[in-house]
Design a protein around this motif. Structure first.
Motif, PDB file in Angstrom:
ATOM      1  N   VAL A  79      44.410  21.593  66.338  1.00  0.00           N
ATOM      2  CA  VAL A  79      44.216  22.211  65.155  1.00  0.00           C
ATOM      3  C   VAL A  79      45.186  22.588  63.894  1.00  0.00           C
ATOM      4  O   VAL A  79      44.429  23.256  62.915  1.00  0.00           O
ATOM      5  CB  VAL A  79      44.846  23.675  65.682  1.00  0.00           C
ATOM      6  N   PHE A  95      45.485  31.290  60.236  1.00  0.00           N
ATOM      7  CA  PHE A  95      45.661  29.841  60.674  1.00  0.00           C
ATOM      8  C   PHE A  95      46.830  29.045  61.736  1.00  0.00           C
ATOM      9  O   PHE A  95      47.034  29.466  62.647  1.00  0.00           O
ATOM     10  CB  PHE A  95      44.798  28.895  60.662  1.00  0.00           C
ATOM     11  N   ASP A  98      48.902  32.160  63.540  1.00  0.00           N
ATOM     12  CA  ASP A  98      48.486  32.244  64.724  1.00  0.00           C
ATOM     13  C   ASP A  98      48.237  31.150  65.312  1.00  0.00           C
ATOM     14  O   ASP A  98      47.410  31.165  66.904  1.00  0.00           O
ATOM     15  CB  ASP A  98      47.172  32.934  64.676  1.00  0.00           C
ATOM     16  N   ARG A  99      47.344  29.947  65.283  1.00  0.00           N
ATOM     17  CA  ARG A  99      46.978  29.264  65.971  1.00  0.00           C
ATOM     18  C   ARG A  99      47.996  27.899  65.968  1.00  0.00           C
ATOM     19  O   ARG A  99      48.468  26.948  66.947  1.00  0.00           O
ATOM     20  CB  ARG A  99      45.563  28.266  64.891  1.00  0.00           C
ATOM     21  N   GLN A 102      51.293  28.387  67.147  1.00  0.00           N
ATOM     22  CA  GLN A 102      51.467  28.669  68.598  1.00  0.00           C
ATOM     23  C   GLN A 102      51.081  27.527  69.574  1.00  0.00           C
ATOM     24  O   GLN A 102      51.830  27.477  70.063  1.00  0.00           O
ATOM     25  CB  GLN A 102      50.596  29.876  68.997  1.00  0.00           C
ATOM     26  N   GLU A 103      49.990  26.383  69.163  1.00  0.00           N
ATOM     27  CA  GLU A 103      50.155  24.833  69.994  1.00  0.00           C
ATOM     28  C   GLU A 103      51.987  24.614  69.879  1.00  0.00           C
ATOM     29  O   GLU A 103      51.872  24.150  70.656  1.00  0.00           O
ATOM     30  CB  GLU A 103      49.646  24.651  68.934  1.00  0.00           C
TER      31      GLU A 103
END
Length: 135
Positions: A79, A95, A98-99, A102-103
């Motif tokens: 990501v 991005f 949110d991504r 989060q990762e």
């Protein structure tokens, strides 16, 4: 400008996390597992009837968490690379929020688990207790 700074900041944090996990955390855990496996084999050799079920259980559990760390590390790398390909700065910022973040959180959960499972002398970073009470 602020969104560009945000994206750059999160990217640096993600890349730093990737580097720390690859170069410090995973090698330390592998060293711990190697020592534990050698200990199990040594005890079995010295006394075939010795109960090493606890050591084997720890070996399996730490190995499973390490596998989760590797999987989540791969996700974070993916990501993070994907974020760089987004041209629209607002969409890139969303991005990252949110991504990528989060990762990072998901990877941190398992790395924190490993910290509590390993021999403190082998853990390559200061523990929470050390940061709070040893400064």
């Amino acid at each position: 400008i602020l969104m560009e700074q945000y994206c750059k900041h999160i990217n640096i944090e993600a890349l730093t996390m990737i580097d720390m996990v690859k170069r410090q955390i995973m090698p330390a855990v592998i060293k711990y597992l190697t020592g534990l496996a050698a200990s199990i084999n040594g005890v079995k050799t010295a006394a075939a009837l010795a109960d090493v079920s606890t050591q084997e259980s720890i070996l399996v559990e730490v190995s499973q968490v390490l596998a989760l760390v590797k999987e989540k590390l791969n996700n974070l790398e993916s990501v993070t690379a994907e974020a760089k390909e987004i041209n629209d700065i607002y969409q890139r910022g969303v991005f990252y929020r949110d991504r990528v973040c989060q990762e990072m959180k998901m990877l941190r959960i398992d790395v924190d688990r490993l910290e509590t499972m390993m021999d403190g002398d082998l853990w390559p970073l200061p523990t929470y207790a050390e940061m709070l009470f040893m400064l």
